[in-house]
Write an enzyme that holds these catalytic residues in place. Structure first.
Site, PDB file in Angstrom:
ATOM      1  N   LEU A  45     -21.389  -7.180   7.273  1.00  0.00           N
ATOM      2  CA  LEU A  45     -23.003  -7.666   6.892  1.00  0.00           C
ATOM      3  C   LEU A  45     -23.140  -9.042   6.464  1.00  0.00           C
ATOM      4  O   LEU A  45     -23.042  -9.406   5.212  1.00  0.00           O
ATOM      5  CB  LEU A  45     -23.737  -6.735   6.118  1.00  0.00           C
ATOM      6  CG  LEU A  45     -25.408  -7.177   5.887  1.00  0.00           C
ATOM      7  CD1 LEU A  45     -25.863  -6.901   7.213  1.00  0.00           C
ATOM      8  CD2 LEU A  45     -25.939  -6.174   4.809  1.00  0.00           C
ATOM      9  N   LYS A  64     -25.236   1.256  17.186  1.00  0.00           N
ATOM     10  CA  LYS A  64     -24.253   1.894  16.276  1.00  0.00           C
ATOM     11  C   LYS A  64     -25.064   2.598  15.161  1.00  0.00           C
ATOM     12  O   LYS A  64     -25.902   2.044  14.552  1.00  0.00           O
ATOM     13  CB  LYS A  64     -23.593   0.872  15.470  1.00  0.00           C
ATOM     14  CG  LYS A  64     -22.360   1.484  14.306  1.00  0.00           C
ATOM     15  CD  LYS A  64     -21.639   0.166  14.092  1.00  0.00           C
ATOM     16  CE  LYS A  64     -20.459   0.565  12.940  1.00  0.00           C
ATOM     17  NZ  LYS A  64     -19.803  -0.538  12.455  1.00  0.00           N
ATOM     18  N   LYS A 123     -25.328   4.857  11.487  1.00  0.00           N
ATOM     19  CA  LYS A 123     -24.528   5.249  10.263  1.00  0.00           C
ATOM     20  C   LYS A 123     -24.994   6.556  10.012  1.00  0.00           C
ATOM     21  O   LYS A 123     -25.947   6.907  10.119  1.00  0.00           O
ATOM     22  CB  LYS A 123     -25.296   4.273   9.236  1.00  0.00           C
ATOM     23  CG  LYS A 123     -24.921   2.855   9.332  1.00  0.00           C
ATOM     24  CD  LYS A 123     -23.379   2.713   8.964  1.00  0.00           C
ATOM     25  CE  LYS A 123     -22.823   1.000   8.871  1.00  0.00           C
ATOM     26  NZ  LYS A 123     -21.580   0.858   8.895  1.00  0.00           N
ATOM     27  N   ASP A 145     -11.414   1.987  10.154  1.00  0.00           N
ATOM     28  CA  ASP A 145     -12.071   0.780   9.647  1.00  0.00           C
ATOM     29  C   ASP A 145     -11.437   0.481   8.197  1.00  0.00           C
ATOM     30  O   ASP A 145     -10.647  -0.444   8.062  1.00  0.00           O
ATOM     31  CB  ASP A 145     -13.636   1.015   9.765  1.00  0.00           C
ATOM     32  CG  ASP A 145     -14.166  -0.131   9.081  1.00  0.00           C
ATOM     33  OD1 ASP A 145     -13.821  -1.087   8.731  1.00  0.00           O
ATOM     34  OD2 ASP A 145     -15.700  -0.073   9.402  1.00  0.00           O
ATOM     35  N   ASP A 176     -20.813   5.663  12.858  1.00  0.00           N
ATOM     36  CA  ASP A 176     -19.837   5.164  11.632  1.00  0.00           C
ATOM     37  C   ASP A 176     -19.968   6.150  10.566  1.00  0.00           C
ATOM     38  O   ASP A 176     -21.256   6.164   9.874  1.00  0.00           O
ATOM     39  CB  ASP A 176     -19.922   3.795  11.493  1.00  0.00           C
ATOM     40  CG  ASP A 176     -19.129   2.974  10.253  1.00  0.00           C
ATOM     41  OD1 ASP A 176     -18.330   3.961  10.050  1.00  0.00           O
ATOM     42  OD2 ASP A 176     -19.341   1.858  10.109  1.00  0.00           O
ATOM     43  N   ARG A 198     -23.334   2.198   0.330  1.00  0.00           N
ATOM     44  CA  ARG A 198     -24.200   1.458  -0.141  1.00  0.00           C
ATOM     45  C   ARG A 198     -25.378   1.051   0.556  1.00  0.00           C
ATOM     46  O   ARG A 198     -25.405   1.452   1.748  1.00  0.00           O
ATOM     47  CB  ARG A 198     -23.341  -0.272  -0.293  1.00  0.00           C
ATOM     48  CG  ARG A 198     -22.973  -0.623   1.126  1.00  0.00           C
ATOM     49  CD  ARG A 198     -22.408  -2.022   0.894  1.00  0.00           C
ATOM     50  NE  ARG A 198     -21.941  -2.594   2.254  1.00  0.00           N
ATOM     51  CZ  ARG A 198     -22.155  -3.851   2.614  1.00  0.00           C
ATOM     52  NH1 ARG A 198     -22.315  -4.734   1.832  1.00  0.00           N
ATOM     53  NH2 ARG A 198     -21.712  -4.240   3.757  1.00  0.00           N
ATOM     54  N   GLU A 241     -16.235   5.642  13.847  1.00  0.00           N
ATOM     55  CA  GLU A 241     -15.562   4.987  13.069  1.00  0.00           C
ATOM     56  C   GLU A 241     -15.362   5.734  11.647  1.00  0.00           C
ATOM     57  O   GLU A 241     -16.156   6.418  11.152  1.00  0.00           O
ATOM     58  CB  GLU A 241     -16.284   3.818  12.627  1.00  0.00           C
ATOM     59  CG  GLU A 241     -16.163   2.492  13.750  1.00  0.00           C
ATOM     60  CD  GLU A 241     -16.906   1.504  13.067  1.00  0.00           C
ATOM     61  OE1 GLU A 241     -16.225   0.734  12.171  1.00  0.00           O
ATOM     62  OE2 GLU A 241     -17.932   1.089  13.712  1.00  0.00           O
TER      63      GLU A 241
END
Length: 362
Positions: free
Chosen positions: A297, A160, A162, A243, A190, A24, A218
């Site tokens: 978030l 972290k 993404k 997760d 992640d 997303r 993750e």
């Protein structure tokens, strides 16, 4: 102290920069706010983000669950009866973990206020601050490298990253970031379910051989593919964190029994609140596993509840509660104090939330 009302509202806080993952992209924190009111004047606050792509919970679904099922069940009950209220909350409607989490947080806040103590102390905690990472969204390698460098220059010691959106670029992303920030900063990645098991093993092996020094990865594979995640866990020395696969204490038990991951990432919106989160911590402790505490978030009320939980348990060693830090403004007065990577719990009763700006009460 009788519950006389359950009021709901919505809030929208723009982000400093769009937040992008493998599943997303969002430009603002848009949450449902809950206020549990009592005849004593004490109010407990909770919050839930509508994260349809992950939890399946939309704004309408959260509000509908509260209006149709949760509010009628809680009205008239004793606000100090935390265990009884939580039991009824979990049984009054199936699913709807985000709505339940919002009320779970509010009921915990109300209970702690009735005792006159901060929530983390009632959980048995003593540490007053925790250190969070900060998330770098999925973008082109050079943009991600600059974002990571900006974070390090702002004082963050753990970044972290993404990944998983375009696996062919993930190696280049990490290479650019590590070259930009050097070797003294921890990097977590992640994948948000973005890889196949074989793809994950290959990519992680390349990253390991390249000396990227990853602290953990993750959710490398699809949430329901525990066999695939176990395959990855057995074939990499990089700790694997479940997760999207972990929603409850029973999920944690199954994950550890099958050796599908080394750790689990607890998120209050997935598990339905603080009560189930504490049970997941207990299962992790049984297996000698450390715990990561994350967020969806979320705004400051959710984040404050998570910080109180983290402050209470030594098993929670990795913190990913950076939602309020990514926001362009802070409409919540009180709660935890977010100062870059260092988050300090409030010693005010409950969560310490006092007032709001710009809430659209329903």
């Amino acid at each position: 102290m009788r519950i006389t009302g359950v009021r709901t509202g919505t809030i929208s806080v723009p982000l400093k920069k769009p937040f992008k993952t493998a599943v997303r992209s969002v430009d603002a924190v848009r949450d449902v706010i809950v206020a549990v009111e009592t005849d004593s004047g004490t109010i407990g606050y909770g919050e839930a983000p509508p994260t349809g792509a992950i939890t399946g919970d939309t704004t309408g679904a959260i509000l509908g669950a509260i209006d149709d099922h949760i509010r009628p069940t809680l009205l008239g009950r004793d606000g100090e009866d935390l265990e009884g209220n939580l039991k009824i909350l979990q049984s009054c409607v199936v699913g709807n973990t985000s709505a339940k989490a919002a009320l779970d947080i509010a009921l915990h806040d109300l209970w702690a206020q009735s005792i006159g103590a901060p929530l983390y102390r009632l959980f048995g905690g003593s540490r007053k601050s925790v250190e969070t990472d900060v998330t770098v969204s999925v973008n082109e390698p050079d943009e991600m490298a600059q974002d990571a460098l900006n974070a390090v220059e702002s004082g963050y010691k753990v970044i972290k990253i993404k990944v998983g959106k375009e696996s062919s670029k993930d190696f280049d992303r990490l290479k650019a970031i590590r070259e930009a920030i050097g070797q003294d900063v921890e990097i977590r990645i992640d994948a948000n379910q973005g890889w196949t098991p074989n793809e994950a093993v290959d990519i992680l092996d390349r990253m390991e051989k390249a000396g990227f020094g990853l602290e953990l990865v993750e959710q490398p594979v699809k949430a329901k593919d525990l066999d695939g995640m176990a395959y990855v866990t057995a074939r990499t020395s990089i700790p694997v964190v479940a997760d999207e696969s972990i929603w409850s204490a029973s999920d944690a038990l199954e994950i550890f029994r099958r050796k599908a991951a080394d750790m689990v990432n607890i998120k209050l919106m997935k598990c339905g609140g603080l009560a189930e989160a504490r049970r997941i911590v207990a299962v992790s402790e049984i297996f000698g596993a450390q715990v990561m505490l994350g967020s969806m978030l979320e705004g400051k009320i959710c984040a404050s509840a998570a910080v109180h939980l983290a402050a209470a348990y030594g098993a929670i060693t990795r913190i990913d509660i950076d939602g309020p830090l990514l926001c362009a403004s802070d409409p919540i007065v009180g709660g935890a104090d977010f100062k870059g990577p260092d988050i300090r719990v409030s010693d005010a009763p409950g969560l310490g939330v006092m007032s709001f700006d710009e809430i659209n009460w329903h």
